[in-house]
Every structure is written in structure tokens, then in C-alpha cells.
Design a protein around this motif. Sequence first.
Motif, PDB file in Angstrom:
ATOM      1  N   SER A 111       0.803  -1.225   0.000  1.00  0.00           N
ATOM      2  CA  SER A 111       0.000   0.000   0.000  1.00  0.00           C
ATOM      3  C   SER A 111       0.837   1.277   0.000  1.00  0.00           C
ATOM      4  O   SER A 111       0.283   2.372   0.050  1.00  0.00           O
ATOM      5  CB  SER A 111      -0.945   0.001   1.207  1.00  0.00           C
ATOM      6  OG  SER A 111      -0.220  -0.116   2.406  1.00  0.00           O
ATOM      7  N   ASP A 134      -0.013  -3.756   4.018  1.00  0.00           N
ATOM      8  CA  ASP A 134      -1.225  -3.453   4.780  1.00  0.00           C
ATOM      9  C   ASP A 134      -1.786  -4.758   5.357  1.00  0.00           C
ATOM     10  O   ASP A 134      -2.661  -5.401   4.775  1.00  0.00           O
ATOM     11  CB  ASP A 134      -2.237  -2.782   3.852  1.00  0.00           C
ATOM     12  CG  ASP A 134      -3.502  -2.371   4.572  1.00  0.00           C
ATOM     13  OD1 ASP A 134      -3.578  -2.551   5.791  1.00  0.00           O
ATOM     14  OD2 ASP A 134      -4.423  -1.855   3.899  1.00  0.00           O
ATOM     15  N   GLU A 148      -0.253   2.155   5.767  1.00  0.00           N
ATOM     16  CA  GLU A 148      -0.651   2.618   4.443  1.00  0.00           C
ATOM     17  C   GLU A 148       0.457   3.296   3.657  1.00  0.00           C
ATOM     18  O   GLU A 148       0.342   3.451   2.444  1.00  0.00           O
ATOM     19  CB  GLU A 148      -1.836   3.588   4.568  1.00  0.00           C
ATOM     20  CG  GLU A 148      -3.110   2.967   5.121  1.00  0.00           C
ATOM     21  CD  GLU A 148      -3.753   1.955   4.197  1.00  0.00           C
ATOM     22  OE1 GLU A 148      -3.345   1.894   3.025  1.00  0.00           O
ATOM     23  OE2 GLU A 148      -4.642   1.218   4.643  1.00  0.00           O
ATOM     24  N   SER A 149       1.533   3.718   4.327  1.00  0.00           N
ATOM     25  CA  SER A 149       2.555   4.467   3.607  1.00  0.00           C
ATOM     26  C   SER A 149       3.895   4.364   4.330  1.00  0.00           C
ATOM     27  O   SER A 149       3.934   4.156   5.544  1.00  0.00           O
ATOM     28  CB  SER A 149       2.136   5.937   3.477  1.00  0.00           C
ATOM     29  OG  SER A 149       3.044   6.666   2.672  1.00  0.00           O
ATOM     30  N   GLU A 201      -3.600   3.972   9.424  1.00  0.00           N
ATOM     31  CA  GLU A 201      -4.973   4.487   9.508  1.00  0.00           C
ATOM     32  C   GLU A 201      -5.603   4.249  10.869  1.00  0.00           C
ATOM     33  O   GLU A 201      -6.638   4.830  11.178  1.00  0.00           O
ATOM     34  CB  GLU A 201      -5.853   3.797   8.464  1.00  0.00           C
ATOM     35  CG  GLU A 201      -5.715   4.363   7.081  1.00  0.00           C
ATOM     36  CD  GLU A 201      -6.846   3.900   6.182  1.00  0.00           C
ATOM     37  OE1 GLU A 201      -7.505   4.771   5.580  1.00  0.00           O
ATOM     38  OE2 GLU A 201      -7.065   2.691   6.081  1.00  0.00           O
ATOM     39  N   ASN A 227     -11.376   3.807   7.872  1.00  0.00           N
ATOM     40  CA  ASN A 227     -10.668   3.522   6.616  1.00  0.00           C
ATOM     41  C   ASN A 227     -10.580   4.743   5.699  1.00  0.00           C
ATOM     42  O   ASN A 227     -10.430   4.586   4.477  1.00  0.00           O
ATOM     43  CB  ASN A 227     -11.308   2.358   5.855  1.00  0.00           C
ATOM     44  CG  ASN A 227     -10.967   1.008   6.455  1.00  0.00           C
ATOM     45  OD1 ASN A 227      -9.957   0.856   7.139  1.00  0.00           O
ATOM     46  ND2 ASN A 227     -11.823   0.028   6.237  1.00  0.00           N
ATOM     47  N   GLU A 287      -3.645   7.977   4.736  1.00  0.00           N
ATOM     48  CA  GLU A 287      -3.498   6.990   3.669  1.00  0.00           C
ATOM     49  C   GLU A 287      -2.170   7.105   2.936  1.00  0.00           C
ATOM     50  O   GLU A 287      -1.705   6.141   2.338  1.00  0.00           O
ATOM     51  CB  GLU A 287      -4.650   7.154   2.666  1.00  0.00           C
ATOM     52  CG  GLU A 287      -4.648   6.180   1.520  1.00  0.00           C
ATOM     53  CD  GLU A 287      -5.019   4.763   1.917  1.00  0.00           C
ATOM     54  OE1 GLU A 287      -4.722   3.820   1.160  1.00  0.00           O
ATOM     55  OE2 GLU A 287      -5.606   4.596   3.012  1.00  0.00           O
ATOM     56  N   GLU A 314      -7.318  10.203   3.304  1.00  0.00           N
ATOM     57  CA  GLU A 314      -7.965   9.596   2.147  1.00  0.00           C
ATOM     58  C   GLU A 314      -9.328  10.218   1.885  1.00  0.00           C
ATOM     59  O   GLU A 314      -9.696  10.481   0.745  1.00  0.00           O
ATOM     60  CB  GLU A 314      -8.139   8.089   2.361  1.00  0.00           C
ATOM     61  CG  GLU A 314      -8.833   7.391   1.204  1.00  0.00           C
ATOM     62  CD  GLU A 314      -8.958   5.898   1.398  1.00  0.00           C
ATOM     63  OE1 GLU A 314      -9.565   5.242   0.517  1.00  0.00           O
ATOM     64  OE2 GLU A 314      -8.480   5.375   2.419  1.00  0.00           O
ATOM     65  N   THR A 339      -5.148   8.119  -2.465  1.00  0.00           N
ATOM     66  CA  THR A 339      -4.419   6.935  -2.001  1.00  0.00           C
ATOM     67  C   THR A 339      -2.907   7.115  -1.977  1.00  0.00           C
ATOM     68  O   THR A 339      -2.209   6.323  -1.345  1.00  0.00           O
ATOM     69  CB  THR A 339      -4.749   5.715  -2.873  1.00  0.00           C
ATOM     70  OG1 THR A 339      -4.376   5.989  -4.235  1.00  0.00           O
ATOM     71  CG2 THR A 339      -6.227   5.373  -2.796  1.00  0.00           C
ATOM     72  N   GLU A 383      -2.043   2.283  -4.747  1.00  0.00           N
ATOM     73  CA  GLU A 383      -1.929   2.922  -3.432  1.00  0.00           C
ATOM     74  C   GLU A 383      -0.522   3.420  -3.117  1.00  0.00           C
ATOM     75  O   GLU A 383      -0.316   4.026  -2.069  1.00  0.00           O
ATOM     76  CB  GLU A 383      -2.396   1.963  -2.340  1.00  0.00           C
ATOM     77  CG  GLU A 383      -3.887   1.690  -2.389  1.00  0.00           C
ATOM     78  CD  GLU A 383      -4.438   1.170  -1.076  1.00  0.00           C
ATOM     79  OE1 GLU A 383      -3.655   0.934  -0.141  1.00  0.00           O
ATOM     80  OE2 GLU A 383      -5.678   1.014  -0.984  1.00  0.00           O
ATOM     81  N   ASP A 440      -2.297  -2.354  -4.267  1.00  0.00           N
ATOM     82  CA  ASP A 440      -2.598  -3.197  -3.112  1.00  0.00           C
ATOM     83  C   ASP A 440      -3.631  -4.227  -3.557  1.00  0.00           C
ATOM     84  O   ASP A 440      -4.767  -3.875  -3.871  1.00  0.00           O
ATOM     85  CB  ASP A 440      -3.151  -2.319  -1.980  1.00  0.00           C
ATOM     86  CG  ASP A 440      -3.584  -3.103  -0.760  1.00  0.00           C
ATOM     87  OD1 ASP A 440      -3.522  -4.342  -0.784  1.00  0.00           O
ATOM     88  OD2 ASP A 440      -3.998  -2.463   0.231  1.00  0.00           O
TER      89      ASP A 440
END
Length: 371
Positions: A60, A74, A119-120, A133, A174, A178, A194, A250, A330, A350
Amino acid sequence: MNKKFLYISLLLIFIIFGSCKTSQKIVEETKTSEIRLKFLNEFIVKDSLNFKNTIIGGISGIDFANNQYYMVVDDAKNPRVLIGDIIIKNDSIKNVNFKNCIQINKNSHFYKNNILDLESVFVTQNKLNLVSEGSIRNGKNPTIFTVDTVGNFQEKITIPDYFNANSNAKPKHNGTFESSSKSFDKKGFWVAMEAPLETDGEEPTFHKTQSPIRITYFDNQTKKATKQFAYQLEKIDKPAKGNINLNGVTAILAYKKNTFLIVERSYQSGYGTLGNTIRIFKATINENSTNTLEIQSLKKEKYIPLKKELVFDFKSIQHQLTHEIIDNMEGITLGEKLSNGNNSLILVADDNFQVYGKQLNQFLLLEIQEK
């Protein structure tokens, strides 16, 4: 002169000149940006590939540093970062070789008190900077934190209160942190939401709405947020077919001073494997952009968001992709220089570990062309 002939002649002249003016107007309204993205090729990593007793999937976020690629996975049950090489030859991805897997140490107090929905990732010196997240519906805050090169927790970054799970701003489950990116001058970093906070605006739908997400800058020295800008999301273009129809940011990349490349992903469940609409926008901070850091609700305040323009729509190269699938993009990063000296741009999807049906571990290579 025959009046009928004169009338037809004048009508033709009007149509021709009117058409020219219309064409000129269209050209003026669609002037090319100073940046152009050119698709080069796609590479698919095999489904459910086993590596160091883990499954390759759920990628992701991606960052190119120290001549290798760091890819965050993720997987809240086993949060981890993959390290590998993306082999580019003749301006084409030939292979993706995974070399190491850093698993987040589960013994730390931080790990035990948070849900790490990673996520990153971006890398600075010998630190992995990670964005999670959290889990809003479980009251677990989104987080920004660092680990060392073996996965030991080092530091948690303080975030503005309105991002917290139980805040009055009501972040979406969610739909929080992100994406992230090192700043262009390397003096800080950016983290993007996000989806909008409930107090900021509506979620995108099939007509134009006020749907701003916040992109926040954190200073490396103070470890605090010092500025922030709003970015407006696009509406959803395709008709609804299923019960999920959403759009959000994303991935972001600060590729020049005051300039981002931003990935927006629309997902619509009724379209099966063709449910993703992926676009890359250029977003620019200028002298009129409002610093929204101290604004508690964007619904209640006037502000000027980032200027944005579309620079690439993956629909334009859909027929060149495996099964014409534009998957769940993502991650975005600058890669190695190409043979002509231009920057490469790499995006990764992802695949959600195939939980929701057939998806791809898809890597895409683009070329950045600038005037």
C-alpha cells in the motif's frame, strides 16, 4: 445573387468560423501542463508469493531510498515492510526482486496499544517512517511513527486533535491517513487523508460536492505539524452498480517545491475487476492557498484549496494492461533515472491479498516529461 444561395453561403461561413473559435477555445481550455506522464510498461508479481514465511501482497506504499525500494504491507495482524529491487532495463520493468522483510516488533508498548493498519512508508537516514490508519470504529487513532531497520519502535509523531478517532471532527473509518511523502527540500514530510473529516465536507458522490481532504506538513526538527492545505476530491463519474461507490486520495508525492503528484482512486463494487478509476493530478501550493491547520471545520470557514489539474488518467492505457485491469493503486515514488535522463515514476497496487476476489500485484512504470 440568389437569396437562397447567399443565405447558405453566409451560414457556411458562420459554421466554419464558429467551429474555428470553438476549437480554439477547447485548445485554450486544455492546454498541456508543464508536466506530462508517459506510460512505459507494467509488471505483475505472482499471486500469493511466499517470502520469508510471509505472503507478498497488500502493498500500500512505496519509497525509493538507498538505491532500493521499501514497500509497506497493509496487514494489521503482521505489519511489515518489504525491501527489494525493481529491475529497470531499456526503460521497462523486467523484474521485482524481494531481498528482505522487516516485521514490526510486537513487544513494544506502542504496538500493543495501537492497531497498525499501515498505508505508507518513506525512509530517512536509518529510519522507516510509517503511517497507519488506525481503526476509527474501534477507537484507535491514526498514527505516524518511526521504526529502526529491524522493526523496533522509535518515535511517535504528535498529530492535530481533529484527526483522532473520537474527536468531534468524526474521521471516517478507513478514510484517515493513507499516504505520505518526504518534502522536496527534505526538511519535513507530508501526510494526506484519504477521505474528508465529517466536519469538513461530504464524501464524493455522483454530483459535485465540497469534499476536501487535508494534506499536513510536519517539520523534522520540531516533530509537529506546522502547515496544512485542503485538496478537493473529484466526483464519481461512472454510474453506480453496487453498494460501494467511493473516491479518495491513495498516494501523494512531493516531486517539486510546492507541487504534488496526487493519486485519486474511485472504487465501485458493481464493476468487478474493472471497478477502479485511477487518476493522477498535479496539485500546487500558491500564495493564495489557505493554511487550514488551525481551522476546526472547513464547512464553517472560507478557504482556498490547492490548485489542481489532471495529468494522467489510467483509462487511457487500460487496453495495455493485464486483462485490462487498472488495479488498486496505493503507492507512488520516483524511481531510477531513465535512459534519456528523465525521472521514472513507479506506482504499485494493493491486491488486498485477494480477499475481495481476483486482484493483481501490479507495478506500473511511467516517465515524467517536463517542459
